[in-house]
Design a protein around this motif. Structure first.
Motif, PDB file in Angstrom:
ATOM      1  N   TRP A   1     -10.082   4.218   4.128  1.00  0.00           N
ATOM      2  CA  TRP A   1      -9.115   3.886   5.166  1.00  0.00           C
ATOM      3  C   TRP A   1      -9.535   4.510   6.487  1.00  0.00           C
ATOM      4  CZ3 TRP A   1      -6.410   7.051   8.346  1.00  0.00           C
ATOM      5  CH2 TRP A   1      -5.501   6.420   9.195  1.00  0.00           C
TER       6      TRP A   1
ATOM      7  N   ALA B   1      -9.749   6.345  -1.437  1.00  0.00           N
ATOM      8  CA  ALA B   1      -8.939   5.412  -0.641  1.00  0.00           C
ATOM      9  C   ALA B   1      -8.730   5.945   0.775  1.00  0.00           C
ATOM     10  CB  ALA B   1      -7.595   5.163  -1.321  1.00  0.00           C
TER      11      ALA B   1
ATOM     12  N   SER C   1       0.831  -1.212   0.000  1.00  0.00           N
ATOM     13  CA  SER C   1       0.000   0.000   0.000  1.00  0.00           C
ATOM     14  C   SER C   1       0.861   1.256   0.000  1.00  0.00           C
ATOM     15  CB  SER C   1      -0.953   0.008   1.193  1.00  0.00           C
ATOM     16  OG  SER C   1      -0.230  -0.002   2.405  1.00  0.00           O
TER      17      SER C   1
END
Length: 162
Positions: free
Chosen positions: A146, A142, A14
């Motif tokens: 998250w 994203a 990531s």
């Protein structure tokens, strides 16, 4: 060599993906600054009025480039948990890029390219505007996912609770 091995054991896929996206965002921002800055520089040299639309484009490109560098460094040297609301600024950048794409897309996408290199350059710039909007949209989504995943897991403190 031991300090570097600790660094790379904490480095996940990531992080690599994040750095790749941040690098693309940086490049996009710098290209936008250059493409619109050509006209601003020409206007400055000719002592003409600098159109606010072009100034806005350079400001958006600058904000995006600076943010990409900052967030890239944060992802390498810090954990996101310590900076919980970074995704909010990314959504702001998505809106700024969308406005920029709309302004110049409306002005140049229907123009015919005959012998005018400036029109071609502006069409290319609109492409980079759209690319910037998409790149920031991807990282904003994203970051939002998250954040809420971490919050639901209890790793991000809620306001007013220790």
């Amino acid at each position: 060599m031991a300090p570097f091995s600790k660094f790379f054991t904490n480095f996940r896929l990531s992080n690599v993906l994040n750095l790749l996206l941040r690098t693309l965002q940086l490049i996009d921002g710098l290209v936008v600054i250059g493409l619109y800055g050509i006209d601003l520089n020409r206007a400055r040299k000719e002592d003409k009025y600098s159109d606010g639309k072009w100034v806005y484009a350079v400001v958006v490109g600058s904000l995006a480039a600076a943010t990409a560098v900052g967030y890239g460094l944060i992802s390498v040297f810090m954990h996101y948990r310590s900076l919980t609301f970074l995704f909010a600024w990314e959504w702001t950048l998505v809106v700024l890029w969308a406005a920029l794409s709309g302004i110049f897309g409306n002005m140049y996408l229907n123009e015919k390219i005959e012998m005018e290199t400036g029109i071609h350059r502006m069409k290319v710039a609109v492409g980079f505007d759209l690319a910037g909007m998409v790149l920031w949209f991807l990282t904003a989504v994203a970051g939002t996912l998250w954040f809420f995943r971490e919050r639901w897991a209890g790793r991000v403190p809620r306001p007013g609770k220790p």
